[in-house]
Design an enzyme around this catalytic site. Sequence first.
Site, PDB file in Angstrom:
ATOM      1  N   GLY A 152      11.493   9.532  22.461  1.00 11.77           N
ATOM      2  CA  GLY A 152      10.061   9.403  22.173  1.00 11.77           C
ATOM      3  C   GLY A 152       9.299   8.590  23.199  1.00 11.77           C
ATOM      4  O   GLY A 152       8.313   9.055  23.764  1.00 11.77           O
ATOM      5  N   ARG A 171      -2.361  14.786  15.833  1.00  7.66           N
ATOM      6  CA  ARG A 171      -3.629  15.512  15.998  1.00  7.66           C
ATOM      7  C   ARG A 171      -3.370  16.996  16.261  1.00  7.66           C
ATOM      8  O   ARG A 171      -4.023  17.864  15.667  1.00  7.66           O
ATOM      9  CB  ARG A 171      -4.439  14.907  17.155  1.00  7.66           C
ATOM     10  CG  ARG A 171      -5.801  15.559  17.336  1.00  7.66           C
ATOM     11  CD  ARG A 171      -6.580  14.940  18.484  1.00  7.66           C
ATOM     12  NE  ARG A 171      -6.017  15.245  19.779  1.00  7.66           N
ATOM     13  CZ  ARG A 171      -6.176  16.418  20.415  1.00  7.66           C
ATOM     14  NH1 ARG A 171      -6.887  17.378  19.863  1.00  7.66           N
ATOM     15  NH2 ARG A 171      -5.634  16.622  21.588  1.00  7.66           N
ATOM     16  N   ASP A 196       7.938  12.789  22.203  1.00 12.64           N
ATOM     17  CA  ASP A 196       6.866  13.107  21.252  1.00 12.64           C
ATOM     18  C   ASP A 196       5.852  14.048  21.896  1.00 12.64           C
ATOM     19  O   ASP A 196       5.361  14.981  21.257  1.00 12.64           O
ATOM     20  CB  ASP A 196       6.157  11.827  20.791  1.00 12.64           C
ATOM     21  CG  ASP A 196       7.092  10.857  20.090  1.00 12.64           C
ATOM     22  OD1 ASP A 196       7.953  11.309  19.325  1.00 12.64           O
ATOM     23  OD2 ASP A 196       6.937   9.648  20.326  1.00 12.64           O
ATOM     24  N   ASP A 243       1.139   8.935  22.219  1.00  8.34           N
ATOM     25  CA  ASP A 243       1.840  10.222  22.106  1.00  8.34           C
ATOM     26  C   ASP A 243       2.017  10.621  20.647  1.00  8.34           C
ATOM     27  O   ASP A 243       1.910  11.797  20.283  1.00  8.34           O
ATOM     28  CB  ASP A 243       3.212  10.162  22.786  1.00  8.34           C
ATOM     29  CG  ASP A 243       3.138  10.039  24.293  1.00  8.34           C
ATOM     30  OD1 ASP A 243       2.059  10.298  24.858  1.00  8.34           O
ATOM     31  OD2 ASP A 243       4.159   9.671  24.902  1.00  8.34           O
ATOM     32  N   HIS A 270       4.656   3.952  22.543  1.00 10.92           N
ATOM     33  CA  HIS A 270       4.224   5.334  22.776  1.00 10.92           C
ATOM     34  C   HIS A 270       3.304   5.834  21.658  1.00 10.92           C
ATOM     35  O   HIS A 270       3.212   7.031  21.407  1.00 10.92           O
ATOM     36  CB  HIS A 270       5.450   6.244  22.941  1.00 10.92           C
ATOM     37  CG  HIS A 270       6.395   6.212  21.768  1.00 10.92           C
ATOM     38  ND1 HIS A 270       7.172   5.126  21.454  1.00 10.92           N
ATOM     39  CD2 HIS A 270       6.684   7.148  20.849  1.00 10.92           C
ATOM     40  CE1 HIS A 270       7.889   5.390  20.379  1.00 10.92           C
ATOM     41  NE2 HIS A 270       7.609   6.613  19.990  1.00 10.92           N
ATOM     42  N   HIS A 297      11.926   7.194  13.971  1.00  9.65           N
ATOM     43  CA  HIS A 297      11.938   5.896  14.639  1.00  9.65           C
ATOM     44  C   HIS A 297      13.279   5.223  14.372  1.00  9.65           C
ATOM     45  O   HIS A 297      14.010   5.608  13.448  1.00  9.65           O
ATOM     46  CB  HIS A 297      10.780   5.039  14.137  1.00  9.65           C
ATOM     47  CG  HIS A 297       9.465   5.444  14.711  1.00  9.65           C
ATOM     48  ND1 HIS A 297       8.278   5.328  14.025  1.00  9.65           N
ATOM     49  CD2 HIS A 297       9.140   5.957  15.919  1.00  9.65           C
ATOM     50  CE1 HIS A 297       7.288   5.756  14.789  1.00  9.65           C
ATOM     51  NE2 HIS A 297       7.784   6.147  15.932  1.00  9.65           N
ATOM     52  N   ASP A 342       8.218   4.603  11.277  1.00 12.44           N
ATOM     53  CA  ASP A 342       8.321   3.231  10.788  1.00 12.44           C
ATOM     54  C   ASP A 342       6.933   2.621  10.911  1.00 12.44           C
ATOM     55  O   ASP A 342       6.528   2.205  12.000  1.00 12.44           O
ATOM     56  CB  ASP A 342       9.335   2.438  11.604  1.00 12.44           C
ATOM     57  CG  ASP A 342       9.528   1.029  11.080  1.00 12.44           C
ATOM     58  OD1 ASP A 342       8.742   0.597  10.204  1.00 12.44           O
ATOM     59  OD2 ASP A 342      10.458   0.356  11.546  1.00 12.44           O
TER      60      ASP A 342
END
Length: 133
Positions: free
Chosen positions: A67, A108, A72, A102, A99, A19, A92
């Site tokens: 991202g 996951r 991502d 994402d 997002h 980030h 962060d």
Amino acid sequence: MEAKLISQKNNMEIAIIAHDGKKAEMVQFLMDHKDLFLKPNISLVATGTTGSKAKNAGFKVTPLLSGPLGGDAQIAARVAEEKTKMVIFFRDPLAKHPHEPDISMLMRLCDVHNVPLATNPATAEILVKNLKI
């Protein structure tokens, strides 16, 4: 089930994401471990600006989208396709990210596919020190 990266002896793709407030920290982490990240059998993929900053520091990086523009999600797809074997994502946790879905999907899929994921420098340090490549 043993993590895939432990037995990986050939090429290994590592995704790097940071980030905005963590990009300098990511570049410093890469520099601190450049003996690993500059090995010919290690390939780096990165989201937009993180990749640009890593390239400017002398690392060979395959750039993906930023991202918020889908980077991502692109890395999540590479995890699902079993191309990316480890993800280092300096998040962060105090900032809001548009997002976030994402990011959740990426985390996951790392869990689903048993791909090591570091979301902070301390965990990333443990991962890179224990690579057997």
